[in-house]
Design a protein around this motif. Structure first.
Motif, short mmCIF file in Angstrom:
data_model
loop_
_atom_site.label_atom_id
_atom_site.label_comp_id
_atom_site.label_asym_id
_atom_site.label_seq_id
_atom_site.Cartn_x
_atom_site.Cartn_y
_atom_site.Cartn_z
N THR A 1 0.39 3.54 7.94
CA THR A 1 -0.42 3.19 6.75
C THR A 1 -1.81 3.28 6.97
O THR A 1 -2.70 3.89 6.29
CB THR A 1 0.24 1.77 6.17
OG1 THR A 1 1.30 2.08 6.19
CG2 THR A 1 -0.29 1.85 4.85
N VAL A 2 -2.20 2.63 8.17
CA VAL A 2 -3.46 2.63 8.56
C VAL A 2 -4.19 3.89 8.82
O VAL A 2 -5.14 4.52 8.36
CB VAL A 2 -3.70 1.60 9.89
CG1 VAL A 2 -5.32 1.79 10.28
CG2 VAL A 2 -3.29 0.36 9.53
N ARG B 1 -2.93 6.99 7.86
CA ARG B 1 -2.84 7.88 6.75
C ARG B 1 -4.40 7.27 5.74
O ARG B 1 -5.03 8.12 5.20
CB ARG B 1 -1.67 7.61 5.68
CG ARG B 1 -0.48 8.24 6.38
CD ARG B 1 -0.50 9.88 5.96
NE ARG B 1 0.44 10.26 6.55
CZ ARG B 1 0.68 11.49 7.15
NH1 ARG B 1 -0.25 12.54 6.90
NH2 ARG B 1 1.57 12.21 7.77
N GLY B 2 -4.36 6.01 5.68
CA GLY B 2 -5.48 5.63 4.95
C GLY B 2 -6.68 6.00 5.42
O GLY B 2 -7.65 6.62 4.60
N ALA B 3 -6.92 6.05 6.75
CA ALA B 3 -8.10 6.58 7.39
C ALA B 3 -8.63 7.84 7.22
O ALA B 3 -9.66 8.48 7.00
CB ALA B 3 -8.16 6.07 8.77
N LEU C 1 -7.40 9.72 4.55
CA LEU C 1 -7.75 9.92 3.12
C LEU C 1 -9.24 9.65 3.10
O LEU C 1 -9.85 10.14 2.35
CB LEU C 1 -6.91 9.11 2.44
CG LEU C 1 -5.22 9.82 2.16
CD1 LEU C 1 -4.29 8.75 1.44
CD2 LEU C 1 -5.28 11.17 1.33
N LEU C 2 -9.50 8.50 3.60
CA LEU C 2 -10.83 8.00 3.69
C LEU C 2 -11.78 9.08 4.15
O LEU C 2 -12.94 9.25 3.29
CB LEU C 2 -10.86 6.48 4.47
CG LEU C 2 -12.51 5.90 4.19
CD1 LEU C 2 -12.09 5.15 2.88
CD2 LEU C 2 -12.21 4.68 5.10
N GLY D 1 -11.68 12.17 1.93
CA GLY D 1 -11.86 12.34 0.54
C GLY D 1 -10.78 12.53 -0.25
O GLY D 1 -10.62 12.98 -1.53
N GLY D 2 -9.28 12.71 0.54
CA GLY D 2 -8.26 13.15 -0.10
C GLY D 2 -8.14 14.68 -0.19
O GLY D 2 -7.28 15.28 -0.68
#
Lengths: 329, 326, 504
Positions: free
Chosen positions: B141-142, B144-146, B148-149, B152-153
């Protein structure tokens, strides 16, 4: 060994109430940072936010106490939600999953959700106890299988146009959101089961000392299946409530919810090594997660940062839990 | 005598026999299976998850698991690709104003990121003695979040000619990625069979306490194992980016399962201590043939996901039986 | 003589494990209301016998009569129900559950709704705790109890089953003197209620104090039984040790050289205190003591597997403070551990792997790649040299017998060319033939000028092999004695039981 007196009152107090202190501190910080954090609306939001993975966490807690793990929780919720809402679509709905299915009263999808969730859990339990698979591998397999089945059943489209009764499930009675009511009822049932049933005692025994459990004649295989079945039923309830909240169930729903559930449980003091955990802990753990999420949202923190925070929380929670374990030995 | 020998060979090469039988069966039903183009597409399809499986083999032999593999592929791939965009990609540039850099820079960055992330996983696991599956699940999760961040997706696209070359075919038929995969297979195979590091991996997986008594620096080795795995995931990330000359932050979702399945079908035990690079590669090919065959038979991809899930459960159940019968 | 009545009669019990005959026609008779001591060296078969009695193992053959009824093929649960309980040496309660949850595990009282009746459980627990005089709230978590109290809870559990026979396996090994007296008080009380106790212990003074009768086992066979007050400690030791000490272990005389290892005032946080000794070149240094004496822990600390609290170690004249096993190996120290399965062998790997793993560094050739051919060659050489019986070096070590596994471990450590070899119970659980081969090997090692530290619980072994013997008792060094003709098993026993301390 014997010179180490373990009756340290402060450590017992912190062990018991540390997480509550942590929750209160978090709430305090959020209240200072965010005006109106303690408004009724926001408090409702916090509880509402937590109710779905809170219900899942109840089931997950039984599993972790017994020394297992369930990585498939999110997928099982999605599959149970897809299947059960298929029985809760309007007669006039487009894209009916079961075109032959008449419009049914709300209790039918409810029963289907619980029964199907329980069935899926039982399959996990069977794989672990009968095929003797390691829990994380068995549930990793079912994680993918269940998600794949959800996609196959719906052909990738959301199950939408549900009967109006679902609005009630996602709504409020007075100031009490109905999902929170479901969470409360599930908590009560889990609390009784964990603390006042043989099943609960056996769950602790399997996770706390497998050989003692076997010597005293506890049927470990049967209990394991029951534990995963019970967890599955909880996922079924979560699936039902989830459908009420979103009113249109996507086969990709509840992605990563297993993480929130595991986090809530472990933050709440369930030992990752098994043998220890409480229902109150689950509530507090769920609320801690919810407060953090709600707080980050209100602070307008980027969604991606929230995702990172979420992952970091579980890693940190496990690290702390392992340190706690080590310190107590 | 003859029969016994055949039995012996079949028993010690069980996975290879399964692979051959599968190929024969699919060929009978769909003769198009055996064309050079299709064979290349099978190999090519096996590259990404195959590279991941190579790294995963080390992790699993050491008694661990890495559920963050897929997320690491995307993270390393995207970070590297951010340095590998063409100058003209004005619209979708991750790092504004970055000139077009030679391919060596994104290449090195991708691999370095993979190693660092892997080492961090290994550190969390060995330092705090945490269960690997929960930690790497959190790291998924960390990461994937990073990813995306950072992006910008949006996909990181318009990659430089170096990526294009990596994604191309030699003589219009052999993909460069397959060559890279084969080179990595050889490197990993040598590492595990012919180095102290390889022996230490087996030692840790078969008896961690005995390993540390026998002079294996277990915590340091664990960091190295996950770092090496990270390197392989990063290589997979490069290939993903090169194939489409673009990499999506959601890339390689669920690939970790296929990588794990490849190892376990190949005979690596989830409880550690066993497994080889050779059988992992066969495992990866089995999955690739399975998917290709299902596609040729006109079975949709969601069913394929289910099939892979079933295969992993089945392979593990076989492993349990194999172990208890000994 | 009148027919005596027995509560328990076990006769002709044999138990075979793959490759090992653990019990060879052993017997045990316990009268109602007696405390029956069970004696024997480690590996004599006491634990196996008790596991057969509890239904944890099924005996290969033999007859068990309890309370006048022949019992066959029962489970541990059934044995609990017909009145036998066992208090294990290593207590492993559910740490995070209360006293009462532990006592009533698997048979929690329920009310008419089928729910667990904690109130009744609480009352019942209070009652059994009162019986054994344990003043603790039944709701206290096991984690918060001392070992002695956990043991009391186990006894309370036995009482709650209304057990007629309670087995106590080394109950005093982890508790203090005072707590032991408390335990004895309870034992006398249980005896007065007509219950029988099987008391397993190495501590002869305790055996003399608390038991009515004793049975002695040796090497999986029954030696004899006697009334405790009709027999002296010396006679008991003689029965346990059996054979004459001198001829079984021919001591090789080699010239003793300079000091190799010097340990000064080594302390661990809890496990041992102020240990000082020296080991010289060509010497076999014996280390004796009972279970829980801290011998293994001492060696693990010297080898760098446990942190030390204070003290210094000089190895070959240099300050020696290893941080991990690797440091010690590089310095020339080897450690053959006691727990072969736990931290010795790599069960699913082959002999070659198991023998070369500690010495892998020396096979690094060009480009840091291993010279696999040389590894094979060396392994083959050692198989030959120390006579490991195996079809090939590709055989998985778990398929070998205990003795051959041990030889592979010896090979592993010899390959590292050590100057000093620590051997922790080198001959435990292996057959007589392999035993004498290991002893012969030890002799050859010192002939080559290496030093050996040999931890052993077997008195004949220690006395037969060692040049000097250090004895430990509950973390304290009781003394170091020169092993000459004047040393007797009794002397060592007395030191090991903490009865006397050698004056320095």
């Amino acid at each position: 060994m014997q010179e180490k007196k373990k009756n340290n009152t402060l450590s017992i107090f912190l062990g018991k109430y540390g997480i509550i202190v942590m929750l209160l501190a978090l709430v305090l910080v959020m209240t200072i940072l965010i005006p109106g954090f303690l408004s009724l609306r926001n408090i409702q939001g916090i509880f509402l936010q937590g109710s779905i993975y809170g219900i899942m966490a109840l089931g997950v807690t039984f599993i972790i106490i017994s020394g297992g793990i369930d990585l498939s929780a999110g997928s099982l919720v999605a599959l149970a939600a897809v299947v059960s809402t298929s029985f809760g679509q309007l007669d006039t709905a487009m894209n009916k999953i079961f075109p032959w299915c008449p419009q049914l009263p709300i209790w039918v999808p409810f029963v289907v959700a619980l029964a199907f969730g329980g069935f899926l859990g039982a399959v996990n339990g069977l794989m672990i106890s009968r095929l003797k698979l390691v829990p994380w591998i068995a549930t990793l397999g079912s994680y993918y299988i269940a998600r794949g089945l959800a996609l196959v059943i719906t052909a990738g489209k959301p199950v939408a146009q549900l009967i109006p009764a679902y609005n009630t499930i996602g709504g409020k009675i007075g100031i009490l959101p109905v999902p929170v009511l479901f969470f409360a009822i599930c908590m009560a049932i889990s609390w009784i089961l964990l603390n006042y049933s043989k099943f609960g005692c056996d769950t602790f025994a399997i996770g706390g000392n497998m050989s003692a459990a076997r010597v005293t004649g506890i049927n470990i295989s049967k209990t394991t299946i029951l534990i995963y079945t019970f967890a599955g039923i909880m996922y079924g309830v979560a699936a039902f409530v989830y459908a009420g909240r979103v009113l249109s169930v996507n086969p990709g729903a509840a992605q990563n919810y297993e993480m929130s559930a595991i986090s809530a449980s472990i933050i709440g003091g369930t030992s990752p090594m098994g043998g220890k955990g409480t229902i109150w802990g689950v509530l507090v753990g769920t609320l801690i997660l919810s407060v953090i999420r709600q707080g980050l949202t209100l602070l307008a923190v980027d969604a991606y940062w929230q995702q990172i925070a979420e992952g970091a929380i579980i890693v940190i929670a496990v690290i702390f839990a392992m340190r706690r374990e080590k310190a107590e030995l | 005598m003859e029969k016994n020998r055949f039995k012996e060979i079949a028993a010690s090469n069980g996975t290879l026999v399964i692979l051959i039988v599968m190929c024969v069966l699919v060929t009978i039903v769909r003769p198009a299976f055996i064309t050079p183009a299709n064979i290349m597409s099978i190999l090519s399809a096996a590259c990404v998850t195959g590279c991941m499986a190579l790294g995963m083999t080390f992790v699993i032999i050491s008694g661990g698991i890495d559920l963050a593999a897929g997320a690491e592929v995307a993270f390393a791939g995207c970070v590297g690709a951010a340095f590998g965009q063409t100058a003209e990609a004005a619209a979708g540039k991750v790092i504004d104003g970055l000139p077009q850099l030679p391919f060596i820079i994104p290449l090195v960055i991708t691999l370095a990121v993979g190693v660092l992330v892997g080492a961090f996983n290994g550190f969390l696991i060995s330092k705090f003695n945490t269960p690997p599956f929960i930690v790497t699940l959190g790291m998924t999760t960390v990461l994937r979040g990073a990813t995306l961040l950072m992006t910008g997706g949006e996909p990181v696209s318009n990659l430089t000619p170096g990526y294009v070359a990596l994604g191309s075919n030699i003589l219009d038929i052999v993909p460069v990625a397959v060559i890279v995969f084969i080179i990595l297979i050889i490197i990993c195979s040598v590492l595990i069979r012919k180095t102290k590091f390889g022996k230490d991996v087996y030692a840790i997986g078969s008896n961690e306490k005995a390993a540390s008594v026998s002079g294996v620096k277990v915590p340091q080795r664990k960091v190295m194992i996950y770092a090496l795995a990270g390197l392989m995931y990063a290589a997979a990330g490069l290939i993903v980016a090169a194939r489409a000359t673009s990499i999506h932050p959601g890339a390689a979702q669920g690939y970790e399962l296929i990588a794990i399945a490849s190892c376990i079908i190949g005979g690596a035990s989830p409880s550690g201590g066993t497994g080889t690079i050779r059988t992992t590669v066969i495992g990866a090919l089995i999955i690739s043939v399975l998917r290709n065959g299902l596609t040729l038979l006109g079975i949709e991809s969601n069913w394929q996901q289910i099939a892979v899930g079933l295969v992993i459960v089945f392979a593990c159940a076989l492993d349990v039986r194999r172990n208890s019968s000994r | 003589m009148a027919e005596e009545k027995f509560l328990l009669e076990m006769t002709g019990i044999t138990k075979e494990f793959p490759g090992v005959k653990a019990l060879k026609g052993v017997e045990l008779r316990v009268k109602p209301g007696e405390v029956h001591g069970l004696l024997g060296e480690n590996g004599a078969g006491k634990s196996t016998m008790m596991n057969c009695l509890m239904g944890i193992y099924q005996p290969t053959s033999g007859k068990i009569v309890f309370d006048g009824v022949e019992r066959k093929n029962y489970t541990p649960k059934e044995s609990l129900e017909f009145g036998i309980s066992m208090i294990q040496q290593e207590l492993s309660p559910m740490q995070d559950r209360s006293i009462m949850a532990n006592i009533w595990l698997g048979r929690e009282p329920v009310n008419k709704f089928g729910l667990v009746n904690w109130k009744k459980m609480y009352e019942d627990t209070k009652r059994v705790l009162e019986i054994i005089d344990l003043d603790e709230d039944p709701k206290t978590l096991m984690r918060h109890l001392t070992v002695a109290k956990m043991q009391m809870v186990e006894i309370a559990r036995a009482v709650s089953y209304d057990s007629r026979l309670i087995i106590m396996d080394e109950p005093s090994s982890a508790i203090t003197e005072k707590e032991t007296q408390q335990l004895f008080k309870i034992i006398r009380q249980l005896k007065a209620e007509g219950r029988s106790i099987i008391y397993i212990s190495h501590k002869l003074d305790e055996i003399k104090e608390i038991t009515d009768r004793v049975s002695v086992y040796r090497d999986g066979s029954y030696v004899s039984s006697a009334n405790t007050d009709e027999i002296t400690q010396d006679q008991i030791i003689e029965m346990m040790v059996g054979r004459s000490v001198e001829n079984l272990f021919p001591k090789v005389k080699v010239p003793i050289g300079d000091v190799v290892l010097e340990v000064k005032d080594l302390c661990h946080e809890t496990l041992f205190r102020n240990v000082s000794f020296t080991v010289r070149k060509g010497e076999i240094f014996g280390l004796n003591g009972l279970v829980g004496a801290g011998r293994t822990e001492l060696m693990e600390t010297i080898f760098g597997l446990r942190p030390r609290k204070s003290g210094t170690v000089l190895f070959k004249g240099k300050e020696f403070n290893p941080k991990c096993g690797k440091d010690s190996i590089d310095a020339g120290m080897a450690f053959i551990t006691e727990d072969r399965r736990g931290n010795g062998i790599f069960p699913i790997q082959d002999i070659e792997f198991n023998s070369t793993i500690a010495n892998i560094d020396t096979y690094k050739g060009a480009g840091r790649l291993l010279n696999l051919k040389k590894m094979q060659k060396d392994c083959a050489e050692y198989i030959e040299k120390i006579a490991i019986k195996t079809p090939s070096q590709a055989q998985l070590i778990k398929n070998l017998s205990g003795g051959n596994q041990q030889k592979v471990l010896v090979a592993r450590w010899l390959m590292t060319a050590p100057d000093i070899i620590i051997m922790d119970e080198p001959t435990r659980g292996i057959d007589v033939g392999a035993k004498s081969e290991i002893h012969r090997l030890i002799g050859e090692l010192v002939k080559e000028g290496k030093s050996v530290i040999m931890i052993s619980s077997e008195l004949p072994e220690v006395m037969g092999m060692s040049d000097r013997i250090m004895v430990m008792h509950e973390g304290d060094m009781m003394g170091i004695i020169e092993n000459d003709e004047t040393v007797t098993p009794e002397m060592l026993m007395e030191l090991a039981s903490g009865i006397v301390r050698e004056e320095q």
